[in-house]
Design an enzyme around this catalytic site. Structure first.
Site, PDB file in Angstrom:
ATOM      1  N   ASP A  29      15.628  51.014  31.871  1.00 18.79           N
ATOM      2  CA  ASP A  29      14.975  51.365  33.120  1.00 18.79           C
ATOM      3  C   ASP A  29      15.814  52.455  33.791  1.00 18.79           C
ATOM      4  O   ASP A  29      16.983  52.650  33.451  1.00 18.79           O
ATOM      5  CB  ASP A  29      14.869  50.130  34.011  1.00 18.79           C
ATOM      6  CG  ASP A  29      14.088  50.400  35.284  1.00 18.79           C
ATOM      7  OD1 ASP A  29      13.034  51.050  35.208  1.00 18.79           O
ATOM      8  OD2 ASP A  29      14.550  49.967  36.361  1.00 18.79           O
ATOM      9  N   ASP A  31      15.397  53.778  37.711  1.00 23.01           N
ATOM     10  CA  ASP A  31      15.727  53.484  39.105  1.00 23.01           C
ATOM     11  C   ASP A  31      16.464  52.160  39.198  1.00 23.01           C
ATOM     12  O   ASP A  31      15.962  51.120  38.779  1.00 23.01           O
ATOM     13  CB  ASP A  31      14.447  53.418  39.952  1.00 23.01           C
ATOM     14  CG  ASP A  31      13.773  54.762  40.092  1.00 23.01           C
ATOM     15  OD1 ASP A  31      14.442  55.700  40.546  1.00 23.01           O
ATOM     16  OD2 ASP A  31      12.590  54.882  39.728  1.00 23.01           O
ATOM     17  N   ASP A 230      17.038  46.219  36.090  1.00 20.06           N
ATOM     18  CA  ASP A 230      17.592  45.631  37.313  1.00 20.06           C
ATOM     19  C   ASP A 230      16.609  44.693  37.996  1.00 20.06           C
ATOM     20  O   ASP A 230      16.939  44.131  39.036  1.00 20.06           O
ATOM     21  CB  ASP A 230      17.984  46.733  38.300  1.00 20.06           C
ATOM     22  CG  ASP A 230      16.767  47.461  38.871  1.00 20.06           C
ATOM     23  OD1 ASP A 230      15.912  47.894  38.064  1.00 20.06           O
ATOM     24  OD2 ASP A 230      16.673  47.593  40.100  1.00 20.06           O
TER      25      ASP A 230
END
Length: 346
Positions: A29, A31, A230
């Protein structure tokens, strides 16, 4: 193999070898993992360089449908992680493939999103339009940044109310930014849902849905992928849906308290403070008496909630707490962990 089933974690797993030596491809990922607000997160660039030099392929898998793969690759290269567009997989690409399988070639698609979504539709031979009066065969929503006009949501709502099939790149309610947490595409989807009175959601291409995992594997050819993210409800749940291993890093949306409360499909295989976790072995979590042990820490459930004793690396303490907390959640008796977490100095 990429599609092999994995059991859902009862405790975070250990690895005697560094993760970049165990898995052939990192499905990262962006961001909250590699950068936030456009700036590289601490240790991200050096860790990714080292993982690549150690033989691991890097692929960047993002639910952000606003930017094109070319733009993302250029951004990563500027940050110091050389990347090419072919290494970038977006939720826009996943949903565009999904739409293309359902509508005629060259069909008009009402696009309530940014450049990345329009580019992905064109790549699949579809024609993005901006009005519900242009006879769209589908409606698709994707994150368009703060500049997404309210009128785009109006057109989407009108078309959906007319019965046009409804799609979305992803349903992330929020997105990390350099200034804090901002509304994501899921918030825009909710606007259309309210305006149309719909009780059902659109068909979704992005994480954690299977189309995103399929898109990632098709584009990367990964055989032993490791999903790195995250967010529990997109990255980690998507890894579970795809039957592959996952690494949660604590540099974005998910904090330690949320991790302790995670239900089975939201539990990562591995846990690390940041991307340096790719480069080191992962200590295992072991049952010890009535609790769990990891590194120099021991965790158990006491009368006032989770209890933690010992010392060592803070993430080892968190891993031990996960064992105790997840066991309690599975038994239907979640326990408070704030006092125990206060012992860990991040």
């Amino acid at each position: 193999m990429a599609g092999s089933a994995r059991r859902r974690s009862a405790v975070p797993e250990g690895s005697a070898r560094a993760l970049h030596e165990v898995y052939d491809t990192a499905l990262l990922d962006l961001d909250g993992v590699v950068y936030a607000g456009g700036a590289a997160l601490p240790h991200a660039v050096a860790s990714l360089r080292a993982a690549r030099e150690g033989g691991m392929r890097l692929a960047y898998v993002t639910n952000n449908a606003n930017r094109t793969p070319v733009t993302v690759a250029e951004h990563l290269t500027r940050l110091g992680v050389p990347a090419v567009p072919e290494e970038v997989v977006t939720s826009a690409q996943a949903v565009a493939r999904l739409i293309a399988a359902e509508v005629p070639a060259g069909a008009a698609v009402l696009c309530a999103g940014g450049e990345g979504l329009r580019t992905a539709l064109v790549e699949r031979g579809l024609r993005p339009v901006g009005s519900a009066d242009e006879a769209p065969a589908a409606v698709v929503q994707g994150y368009g940044g703060p500049e997404l006009p309210w009128g785009a949501l109006t057109e989407a709502a009108i078309a959906v109310n007319r019965g046009v099939p409804w799609f979305a790149s992803n349903l992330d309610a929020t997105i990390p930014s350099g200034r804090g947490i901002a509304p994501g595409n899921g918030a825009a989807v909710e606007v259309v849902r309210i305006a149309t009175g719909r009780t059902k959601e659109p068909r979704v291409g992005g994480k954690p849905r299977p189309p995103m995992h399929r898109e990632s594997i098709l584009r990367t050819g990964a055989e032993r992928p490791l999903v790195i993210g995250d967010r529990l409800d997109t990255d980690i749940e998507g890894a579970h849906a795809g039957g592959v291993a996952s690494l949660l890093v604590l540099t974005g949306v998910t904090d330690a308290a949320e991790l302790l409360a995670a239900r089975p499909e939201h539990r990562p295989t591995y846990v690390a403070a940041d991307l340096r976790g790719l480069l080191t072995p992962q200590p295992g979590v072991e049952r010890a008496g009535g609790g769990f042990r990891c590194g120099g820490w021991s965790a158990s459930v006491g009368g006032s909630g989770l209890e933690l004793s010992g010392d060592g690396h803070p993430v080892d303490g968190l891993r031990a707490l996960c064992g105790a907390a997840w066991s309690a959640v599975d038994a239907g008796a979640p326990v408070a962990g704030e006092r125990a977490l206060a012992r860990l100095a991040w």
